[in-house]
Every structure is written in structure tokens, then in C-alpha cells.
Design a protein around this motif. Structure first.
Motif, PDB file in Angstrom:
ATOM      1  N   LEU A   1      28.683  20.661   3.099  1.00  0.00           N
ATOM      2  CA  LEU A   1      27.206  20.826   3.867  1.00  0.00           C
ATOM      3  C   LEU A   1      26.244  19.460   3.888  1.00  0.00           C
ATOM      4  N   LEU A   2      26.214  18.986   2.538  1.00  0.00           N
ATOM      5  CA  LEU A   2      25.400  17.567   2.569  1.00  0.00           C
ATOM      6  C   LEU A   2      26.177  16.487   3.729  1.00  0.00           C
ATOM      7  N   PHE A   3      27.582  16.490   3.752  1.00  0.00           N
ATOM      8  CA  PHE A   3      28.194  15.680   4.607  1.00  0.00           C
ATOM      9  C   PHE A   3      27.824  15.821   6.028  1.00  0.00           C
TER      10      PHE A   3
ATOM     11  N   PRO B   1      37.292  16.551  -7.412  1.00  0.00           N
ATOM     12  CA  PRO B   1      36.664  17.029  -8.897  1.00  0.00           C
ATOM     13  C   PRO B   1      35.629  18.065  -8.516  1.00  0.00           C
ATOM     14  N   GLY B   2      35.414  18.549  -9.561  1.00  0.00           N
ATOM     15  CA  GLY B   2      34.085  19.751  -9.516  1.00  0.00           C
ATOM     16  C   GLY B   2      34.725  20.994  -8.996  1.00  0.00           C
ATOM     17  N   SER B   3      33.626  22.041  -9.078  1.00  0.00           N
ATOM     18  CA  SER B   3      34.124  23.225  -8.626  1.00  0.00           C
ATOM     19  C   SER B   3      34.221  23.655  -7.343  1.00  0.00           C
ATOM     20  N   ASN B   4      34.937  24.521  -6.716  1.00  0.00           N
ATOM     21  CA  ASN B   4      34.968  24.995  -5.207  1.00  0.00           C
ATOM     22  C   ASN B   4      33.486  24.916  -4.727  1.00  0.00           C
ATOM     23  N   HIS B   5      32.541  25.482  -5.403  1.00  0.00           N
ATOM     24  CA  HIS B   5      30.894  25.476  -4.947  1.00  0.00           C
ATOM     25  C   HIS B   5      30.548  24.007  -4.852  1.00  0.00           C
ATOM     26  N   SER B   6      30.787  23.100  -5.628  1.00  0.00           N
ATOM     27  CA  SER B   6      30.367  21.822  -5.523  1.00  0.00           C
ATOM     28  C   SER B   6      30.939  21.219  -4.294  1.00  0.00           C
ATOM     29  N   VAL B   7      32.379  21.527  -4.102  1.00  0.00           N
ATOM     30  CA  VAL B   7      32.959  20.726  -2.863  1.00  0.00           C
ATOM     31  C   VAL B   7      32.277  21.410  -1.622  1.00  0.00           C
TER      32      VAL B   7
ATOM     33  N   CYS C   1      25.363  32.352   7.335  1.00  0.00           N
ATOM     34  CA  CYS C   1      24.190  31.869   8.171  1.00  0.00           C
ATOM     35  C   CYS C   1      23.317  31.270   7.533  1.00  0.00           C
ATOM     36  N   LYS C   2      22.840  31.745   6.110  1.00  0.00           N
ATOM     37  CA  LYS C   2      21.968  31.390   5.444  1.00  0.00           C
ATOM     38  C   LYS C   2      22.227  30.227   4.563  1.00  0.00           C
ATOM     39  N   SER C   3      23.467  29.577   4.532  1.00  0.00           N
ATOM     40  CA  SER C   3      23.947  28.557   4.062  1.00  0.00           C
ATOM     41  C   SER C   3      23.930  27.147   4.845  1.00  0.00           C
ATOM     42  N   LYS C   4      22.577  26.980   4.827  1.00  0.00           N
ATOM     43  CA  LYS C   4      22.282  25.696   5.643  1.00  0.00           C
ATOM     44  C   LYS C   4      22.862  25.633   7.036  1.00  0.00           C
TER      45      LYS C   4
END
Length: 125
Positions: free
Chosen positions: A49-51, A38-44, A118-121
């Protein structure tokens, strides 16, 4: 599963910010092997990243950080350090970096570049 989803659904798509509902994605993953998330590609992507950020030990274990920092300007030294990681860490590292390389092949479509990635966590690895 999240990397595979992003590879198939978002590799050529421009990154767009949208509402993120990680609970829904997490519940979907917890209930089995869904055909879609579910959710957008950005959400996945945010969920991935959270995982990675929540892992008890990062993909590159804490005990390897200093070695990585010491050799970061030498590609062959970096490969040697990665080859000494525990096998499962090595596999995840190689899988994620292969995915990121694939993303960068589609920069014209997804507008990602090394600086953005590189800036994406970046600390999740």
C-alpha cells in the motif's frame, strides 16, 4: 513481488496487526529478487500500500479520475475507461484487481470482505 508474496503466503490467513518495518522490506527488495520477504504478511501488505501510494502517478492516472467517477455505477463503462489507460497502467490495474478478487474467494479463511478492502487505503489505485 509483494503481491506475489501475499498471494502465496497470506491469501488464506486472517489479517493480523503486527509491528511494521518497511525499511527492512524495502532494503530486501532493493537488493535483488529474494526468495522471501522479512516481516509478517500484514507488514508486506502495508508495504505494498505504501509503495502504491508513493507512485508519482497512481495506477489509475489523475487524468482518468473524473471519467472513472462518472461511470462507476456502470460496469461496461468502467471496462471501457480501463481499456483506455496506458498499457502499463492497465496491466497493473488488472493484476491488482485479479489479486483482490482472489483474496475475496477466501473470505471464510481470511475474513476479508469488500468493505474491509475498500477501507484499506483504497485511494492507492
Amino acid at each position: 513481488m509483494m503481491v506475489d508474496y501475499l498471494f502465496h503466503n497470506a491469501i488464506k490467513q486472517v489479517r493480523k496487526c503486527s509491528f511494521f518495518d518497511f525499511a527492512e522490506i524495502r532494503d530486501c527488495l532493493d537488493t535483488g529478487m529474494p526468495d522471501s520477504l522479512p516481516g509478517s504478511n500484514h507488514s508486506v501488505a502495508e508495504g505494498l500500500l505504501l509503495f502504491l501510494d508513493a507512485l508519482p502517478e497512481p495506477v489509475v492516472p489523475y487524468s482518468f479520475y473524473q471519467q472513472c467517477l462518472d461511470c462507476c455505477s456502470n460496469a461496461s463503462q468502467c471496462e471501457k475507461v480501463i481499456s483506455t489507460l496506458p498499457q502499463y497502467h492497465q496491466n497493473v490495474f488488472n493484476y491488482l484487481t485479479a489479486f483482490l478478487r482472489e483474496l475475496l474467494k477466501h473470505t471464510a479463511n481470511n475474513r476479508l470482505d469488500v468493505t474491509i478492502l475498500c477501507k484499506s487505503k483504497g485511494t492507492s489505485l
